[in-house]
Design a protein around this motif. Structure first.
Motif, short mmCIF file in Angstrom:
data_model
loop_
_atom_site.label_atom_id
_atom_site.label_comp_id
_atom_site.label_asym_id
_atom_site.label_seq_id
_atom_site.Cartn_x
_atom_site.Cartn_y
_atom_site.Cartn_z
N ARG A 123 4.64 -7.84 0.38
CA ARG A 123 4.43 -6.51 -0.45
C ARG A 123 3.42 -6.36 -1.70
NH1 ARG A 123 4.61 -4.07 2.42
NH2 ARG A 123 5.30 -2.38 1.56
N ASP A 140 -7.17 5.47 3.03
CA ASP A 140 -6.19 4.13 3.13
C ASP A 140 -7.05 3.34 4.23
OD1 ASP A 140 -4.27 2.51 4.10
OD2 ASP A 140 -2.80 3.89 4.88
N TRP A 192 -0.59 8.08 10.24
CA TRP A 192 0.51 7.29 10.09
C TRP A 192 1.78 7.97 9.56
CZ3 TRP A 192 1.72 4.71 5.02
CH2 TRP A 192 2.85 3.54 5.00
N ALA A 248 0.87 -1.19 0.04
CA ALA A 248 0.10 0.08 0.00
C ALA A 248 1.01 1.22 -0.04
CB ALA A 248 -0.76 0.00 1.20
N LYS A 249 1.88 1.05 0.44
CA LYS A 249 3.04 2.10 0.68
C LYS A 249 3.46 2.59 -0.83
CE LYS A 249 6.31 2.64 4.24
NZ LYS A 249 7.14 1.99 5.28
N SER A 260 -1.03 -6.74 3.60
CA SER A 260 -0.10 -6.79 4.58
C SER A 260 -0.90 -6.91 6.04
CB SER A 260 0.74 -5.38 4.84
OG SER A 260 1.65 -5.45 3.77
N LYS A 261 -1.72 -6.51 6.34
CA LYS A 261 -2.23 -6.47 7.53
C LYS A 261 -3.37 -7.64 7.67
CE LYS A 261 0.00 -2.82 8.17
NZ LYS A 261 1.17 -2.59 8.71
N ILE A 273 -6.23 -0.10 4.77
CA ILE A 273 -5.51 -1.28 4.91
C ILE A 273 -5.68 -2.22 6.28
CG2 ILE A 273 -3.47 0.03 6.02
CD1 ILE A 273 -2.25 -2.25 3.54
N TYR A 274 -6.33 -1.53 6.98
CA TYR A 274 -6.82 -2.28 8.37
C TYR A 274 -8.24 -2.46 8.32
CZ TYR A 274 -2.60 -0.75 10.33
OH TYR A 274 -1.23 -0.83 10.67
N ASN A 318 -4.27 3.95 12.07
CA ASN A 318 -2.95 3.76 12.64
C ASN A 318 -2.52 5.05 12.96
OD1 ASN A 318 -0.21 3.15 13.19
ND2 ASN A 318 0.38 2.15 11.41
C1 LIG Z 1 -2.01 3.22 7.80
C2 LIG Z 1 -1.20 2.37 6.95
N1 LIG Z 1 -1.02 2.49 5.58
C3 LIG Z 1 -0.28 1.76 4.63
C4 LIG Z 1 0.59 0.94 5.45
C5 LIG Z 1 1.61 0.44 4.54
O1 LIG Z 1 1.42 -1.11 4.28
P1 LIG Z 1 2.19 -1.93 3.06
O2 LIG Z 1 2.76 -2.96 4.01
O3 LIG Z 1 1.01 -2.65 2.24
O4 LIG Z 1 3.09 -1.37 2.32
C6 LIG Z 1 0.59 0.69 6.62
C7 LIG Z 1 1.61 0.00 7.34
O5 LIG Z 1 2.09 0.10 8.62
C8 LIG Z 1 -0.18 1.44 7.61
O6 LIG Z 1 -0.20 1.26 9.00
#
Ligand SMILES: Cc1ncc(COP(=O)(O)O)c(C=O)c1O
Length: 395
Positions: free
Chosen positions: A246, A205, A126, A101-102, A237-238, A207-208, A176
């Motif tokens: 990745r 975002d 974050w 996601a980064k 990832s999560k 991701i969670y 986060n």
């Molecule tokens: C809020 C948030 N967005 C994105 C990411 C990044 O995720 P990825 O591992 O898919 O790059 C994280 C990772 O800690 C995160 O906490």
């Protein structure tokens, strides 16, 4: 040597979460019994059915570059996932698969931002958001929030932060580091503001997404009036405990997806082929296949809340998602603990590492100097031991 580096690079700092984890790992390697609660990384093994899919992909010969934006089959599965879990309608041409996601987030920022553009970010945020925006030579505009309002912004705060330079609004829900989750109604109220400013894009975002407890996750792109302003980011990832694989992805208006494809084509060519094959299997599965992990996180969250209550001086609230708690620790500031004066959350976190050998991350890394981020993506035994040690050094 420093001034040979680009101004862009000199403008940004190292990730404090990664720095704390490296420090904890180093101490561990030196023989210290450190408990690492600084990590944003689930401690589960990825589900077996996903591992099998990856092994099969190796045997079937998926060793080569994939299309830049990802295998078509994966993009189709992502569209189905967006509809199944979020009621969002995307077509494969609106999807880009990235190296986490980064990278998806960075692709969007590089697509949209010019020097001196403004990006609104609610704090606590974050860690990487701020640095990524600065890397693009744009200006973060921070909206502070308070624990009493579950660290969430309201429409008035949002509208006040908007200027003629605002290009983007960037946030995560579940959040986060706070674990706050915006409800459908709260997102709807924010969407009413965005509707008035169609030039502003929103990066959501998510991701969670699957790690939610009492509040159900909702996507801000669900509101038709602002759908064309939203970029929805997610990843494996999560939810699947696949941080090292990745794989991240986004659904966005086609012009944004095209631009991310262009950037990625020059930067990384594509995300890892084997991980993409595994992602097809992971995202095809119904979320109830990963519920066992969410249940464990919830149990750990309750354990953390029970234990934290026992420690004088920690002020906290109920996080509704992700796997972090973000207690206020400012009652310790200006006090001497074991002969050491504590002035801020960084010093408090260093104190816990030194005296209790528990690694946490200072709230200042997330834009809130009064708090401390504690991750409960660790076993119950480790959580119990960590809080017992913290209690002992503080009481
Ligand atoms: C809020 C948030 N967005 C994105 C990411 C990044 O995720 P990825 O591992 O898919 O790059 C994280 C990772 O800690 C995160 O906490």
């Amino acid at each position: 040597m420093k001034n040979r580096l680009s101004h862009r690079l000199q403008n940004i700092s190292y990730s404090q979460t990664i720095a704390m984890s490296s420090k904890a790992r180093k101490l561990k390697n030196e023989g210290y019994d450190v408990i690492n609660l600084s990590l944003g990384e689930p401690d589960f093994t990825p589900p077996n059915f996903v591992l099998s899919a990856a092994k099969k992909a190796i045997d079937e010969g998926y060793h080569y570059y994939t299309p830049v934006s990802g295998y078509f089959e994966l993009k189709k599965v992502i569209c189905e996932k967006f509809y199944r879990d979020n009621l969002l309608q995307y077509t494969p041409s609106q999807i880009v698969v990235s190296t986490g996601a980064k990278q998806a987030i960075m692709n969007v920022l590089l697509s949209l931002l010019n020097k001196d553009d403004e990006v609104i970010i609610p704090a606590p945020y974050w860690v990487s958001y701020l640095q990524m925006v600065k890397f693009c030579e744009s200006d973060p505009v921070i909206i502070p929030t308070v624990m009493e309002k579950n660290f969430k912004i309201d429409p008035d705060q949002l509208e006040k932060a908007i200027t003629s330079k605002t290009k983007l609004f960037l946030f995560s829900s579940p959040c986060n580091p706070t674990g706050s989750v915006y409800s459908y109604k709260e997102l709807k109220d924010l969407s009413e503001v965005f509707k008035k400013y169609p030039q502003i894009m929103i990066l959501s975002d998510e991701i969670y997404e699957h790690i939610c407890y009492s509040e159900k996750h909702a996507s801000i792109a669900i509101f038709p009036d602002i759908y064309h302003q939203v970029i929805t980011v997610n990843g494996l990832s999560k939810a699947f405990s696949m941080t090292g694989w990745r794989i991240g992805y986004l659904g966005a208006p086609e012009w944004i997806a095209k631009s991310c494809d262009k950037i990625q084509g020059q930067m990384t060519s594509c995300a890892n082929s084997i991980a993409q094959r595994a992602a097809i299997t992971a995202l095809s599965a119904h979320p109830n296949k990963i519920e066992y992990m969410i249940k464990k996180f919830e149990k750990r969250k309750n354990l953390v809340l029970d234990m934290i209550k026992e420690i004088d001086g920690f002020q906290f609230y109920q996080p509704n998602g992700a796997f972090y708690i973000f207690p206020k620790v400012s009652s310790f500031f200006g006090k001497k603990l074991h002969g050491k004066m504590i002035q801020n959350s960084y010093e408090f976190s260093e104190f816990l590492l030194e005296k209790a050998q528990v690694a946490t991350v200072s709230g200042s890394a997330f834009g809130d100097n009064e708090c401390l981020r504690i991750s409960y993506a660790s076993s119950e035994d480790k959580i119990i031991e960590a809080f017992t040690r913290i209690k002992k050094v503080l009481n």
